[in-house]
Design an enzyme around this catalytic site. Structure first.
Site, PDB file in Angstrom:
ATOM      1  N   ASP A 120      -2.394 -18.241   0.554  1.00  0.00           N
ATOM      2  CA  ASP A 120      -3.371 -18.941  -0.293  1.00  0.00           C
ATOM      3  C   ASP A 120      -4.045 -20.080   0.489  1.00  0.00           C
ATOM      4  O   ASP A 120      -5.263 -20.245   0.465  1.00  0.00           O
ATOM      5  CB  ASP A 120      -2.745 -19.430  -1.616  1.00  0.00           C
ATOM      6  CG  ASP A 120      -1.400 -20.117  -1.450  1.00  0.00           C
ATOM      7  OD1 ASP A 120      -0.889 -20.182  -0.310  1.00  0.00           O
ATOM      8  OD2 ASP A 120      -0.840 -20.601  -2.462  1.00  0.00           O
ATOM      9  N   LYS A 147       3.593 -15.170   2.386  1.00  0.00           N
ATOM     10  CA  LYS A 147       3.774 -15.885   1.124  1.00  0.00           C
ATOM     11  C   LYS A 147       5.280 -16.103   0.970  1.00  0.00           C
ATOM     12  O   LYS A 147       5.911 -15.677  -0.002  1.00  0.00           O
ATOM     13  CB  LYS A 147       3.176 -15.053  -0.025  1.00  0.00           C
ATOM     14  CG  LYS A 147       3.176 -15.707  -1.383  1.00  0.00           C
ATOM     15  CD  LYS A 147       2.130 -16.798  -1.546  1.00  0.00           C
ATOM     16  CE  LYS A 147       2.302 -17.478  -2.906  1.00  0.00           C
ATOM     17  NZ  LYS A 147       1.430 -18.659  -3.061  1.00  0.00           N
ATOM     18  N   ASP A 188      -6.233  -7.275   4.510  1.00  0.00           N
ATOM     19  CA  ASP A 188      -7.408  -6.652   3.893  1.00  0.00           C
ATOM     20  C   ASP A 188      -8.283  -7.722   3.252  1.00  0.00           C
ATOM     21  O   ASP A 188      -9.495  -7.791   3.491  1.00  0.00           O
ATOM     22  CB  ASP A 188      -6.946  -5.633   2.839  1.00  0.00           C
ATOM     23  CG  ASP A 188      -8.123  -4.996   2.115  1.00  0.00           C
ATOM     24  OD1 ASP A 188      -9.074  -4.574   2.788  1.00  0.00           O
ATOM     25  OD2 ASP A 188      -8.093  -4.947   0.869  1.00  0.00           O
ATOM     26  N   TYR A 233       0.821  -1.211   0.000  1.00  0.00           N
ATOM     27  CA  TYR A 233       0.000   0.000   0.000  1.00  0.00           C
ATOM     28  C   TYR A 233       0.859   1.267   0.000  1.00  0.00           C
ATOM     29  O   TYR A 233       0.389   2.336  -0.390  1.00  0.00           O
ATOM     30  CB  TYR A 233      -0.902   0.051   1.245  1.00  0.00           C
ATOM     31  CG  TYR A 233      -2.192  -0.712   1.135  1.00  0.00           C
ATOM     32  CD1 TYR A 233      -2.212  -2.069   0.851  1.00  0.00           C
ATOM     33  CD2 TYR A 233      -3.410  -0.071   1.352  1.00  0.00           C
ATOM     34  CE1 TYR A 233      -3.396  -2.770   0.777  1.00  0.00           C
ATOM     35  CE2 TYR A 233      -4.602  -0.764   1.287  1.00  0.00           C
ATOM     36  CZ  TYR A 233      -4.592  -2.113   0.996  1.00  0.00           C
ATOM     37  OH  TYR A 233      -5.781  -2.796   0.928  1.00  0.00           O
ATOM     38  N   ASP A 264     -12.313  -9.447   4.623  1.00  0.00           N
ATOM     39  CA  ASP A 264     -13.605  -9.464   3.910  1.00  0.00           C
ATOM     40  C   ASP A 264     -14.121 -10.900   3.862  1.00  0.00           C
ATOM     41  O   ASP A 264     -15.321 -11.154   4.024  1.00  0.00           O
ATOM     42  CB  ASP A 264     -13.476  -8.914   2.478  1.00  0.00           C
ATOM     43  CG  ASP A 264     -13.779  -7.417   2.392  1.00  0.00           C
ATOM     44  OD1 ASP A 264     -13.539  -6.691   3.386  1.00  0.00           O
ATOM     45  OD2 ASP A 264     -14.252  -6.952   1.327  1.00  0.00           O
TER      46      ASP A 264
END
Ligand code: NAD
Ligand code: IPM
Ligand code: MN
Length: 364
Positions: free
Chosen positions: A224, A191, A248, A143, A252
């Site tokens: 993942d 990751k 983020d 970001y 959700d």
């Protein structure tokens, strides 16, 4: 002397003003009951600030937030400001605010109200016992790394994921401390099989936890796989710590454990007590202005504000209890009415009525 606190309200865009108003009224009710004063100031952030001042984060808004004891935000953004060529965007203002206030740790608790088990798209047996906290790094990563917009030719653009050791250390400490106060289990998401920044993340996380939190059980999960485990065995997680973008996306997804985007609150914290409190959902342009947005995520964010910035734990719990009572009594905004439609024990209400029911239980 009656304690008095300064709260900055940033209603923002879309459903933001609708849900913030219900949270403000709820805060007024709880302040009267618990004997403290709240002084509210409203400022512009996001699309509405672009319209009024030509910038998504006016200096006056940032200055007011710096002077406040706590900040309550609705949401920013909407199709009106989605032009990719525009020099400013509502979302930029929100990111600049988080960065400007150095709020590096974003706490996103996922709590399941038993009455809402049926509102989720997931099976009840998978959801039993879910009670987790995602700690999302908020002022670093992709970001905020070096970036390049696509030029006139539209050929190439990039964003860069950068982390430094101190940025990782401080957010991991917040997460590990939270785990210590809960079930002592920390899951770090990365990751590391592909990204260099994730390999540093994993190494620093292991060091901090081994050295400073030997009583905490630490596991590393690739992002993942985490997306899968979160809906396969959500009850097995206690505290989850993740870098900005992964946090983020995963929250959700986690909102659907709780039944709706309209249920997840958040607290963004830094070194001091000043915090920014906001629902994790956006401005929901598809339902803005209809009076049907679920205000509970924002009302629960107000409870987190009382807890983390004002030290008013009893008042925070009173709000959380009132929300639980409103749901137990069968009140639902349309997003919670269930995937198969509401049954007859449920009363579907709008934003204001839901706020009013919560306040009724709060004053009872
Ligand atoms: P969104 O979260 O606004 O909406 C996703 C879906 O969830 C929509 O169907 C919406 O109606 C529903 N929803 C969200 N909140 C709800 C609530 N309180 N009650 C009932 N239903 C609710 O995500 P989006 O549509 O992808 O984004 C819309 C805009 O919001 C974009 O401009 C985005 O950048 C912005 N956004 C802002 C924030 C923020 O201010 N913190 C967060 C996320 C997205
Ligand atoms: C959130 C939102 C924001 C984010 C956007 C609107 C900048 O999605 O708070 O989750 O990505 O942090
Ligand atoms: Mn988001």
């Amino acid at each position: 002397m009656t304690p008095s606190y300064r709260i900055v309200l940033l209603p923002g865009d879309g459903i933001g003003p609708e849900v913030v108003e219900e949270a403000r009224l709820t805060l007024e009710t709880v302040a009267a009951r618990f004997g403290f004063d709240l002084q509210f100031e409203t400022h512009l952030l996001g699309g509405c600030a672009i319209e009024a001042y030509g910038t998504s984060l006016p200096e006056s808004t940032l200055a007011a937030c710096r002077r406040a004891d706590a900040v309550l935000l609705g949401a920013v953004g909407g199709p009106r400001w989605d032009n990719p060529q525009a020099p400013d965007r509502p979302e930029r203002g929100l990111l600049a605010l988080r960065k400007g206030l150095s709020l590096f740790a974003n706490l996103r608790p996922v709590r399941l109200f038993p009455e809402l088990l049926g509102a989720s798209t997931l099976k009840e047996e998978v959801l039993q016992g879910v009670d987790l906290l995602v700690v999302r790094e908020l002022t670093g990563g992709i970001y905020f790394g070096p970036r390049q917009e696509a030029g006139e030719d539209g050929h190439e653009a990039y964003d860069t994921m950068v982390y430094t050791r101190p940025e990782i250390e401080r957010v991991v400490r917040v997460a590990a401390q939270a785990a210590r106060e809960r079930r002592r289990k920390l899951t770090s998401v990365d990751k590391a099989n592909v990204l260099a920044s994730s390999r540093l993340w994993r190494r620093v996380t292991t060091e901090v936890v081994t050295r400073e939190f030997p009583d905490i059980e630490l596991e590393h999960v690739l992002v993942d796989a985490m997306a899968m485990h979160l809906i396969r065995r959500p009850a097995s997680f206690d505290v989850i710590v993740a870098e900005n973008l992964f946090g983020d996306i995963l929250t959700d997804e986690a909102a659907m454990l709780a039944g709706s985007m309209g249920m997840l609150p958040s607290a963004s914290l830094g070194e001091g007590t000043l915090g920014l409190y906001e629902p994790i959902h956006g401005s929901a342009p598809d339902i803005a202005g209809k009076g049907i947005a679920n205000p509970l995520a924002t009302i629960l964010s107000a409870a987190m504000l009382l807890r983390h910035s004002l030290g008013q734990e009893a008042a925070a719990q009173a709000i959380e209890t009132a929300v639980a009572q409103a749901l137990a009594a069968g009140y639902r905004t349309p997003d919670l009415a269930g995937v198969h439609g509401p049954d007859d024990r449920v009363e579907v209400v709008g934003t204001q009525a839901m706020g009013a029911v919560v306040r009724q239980f709060l004053s009872a």
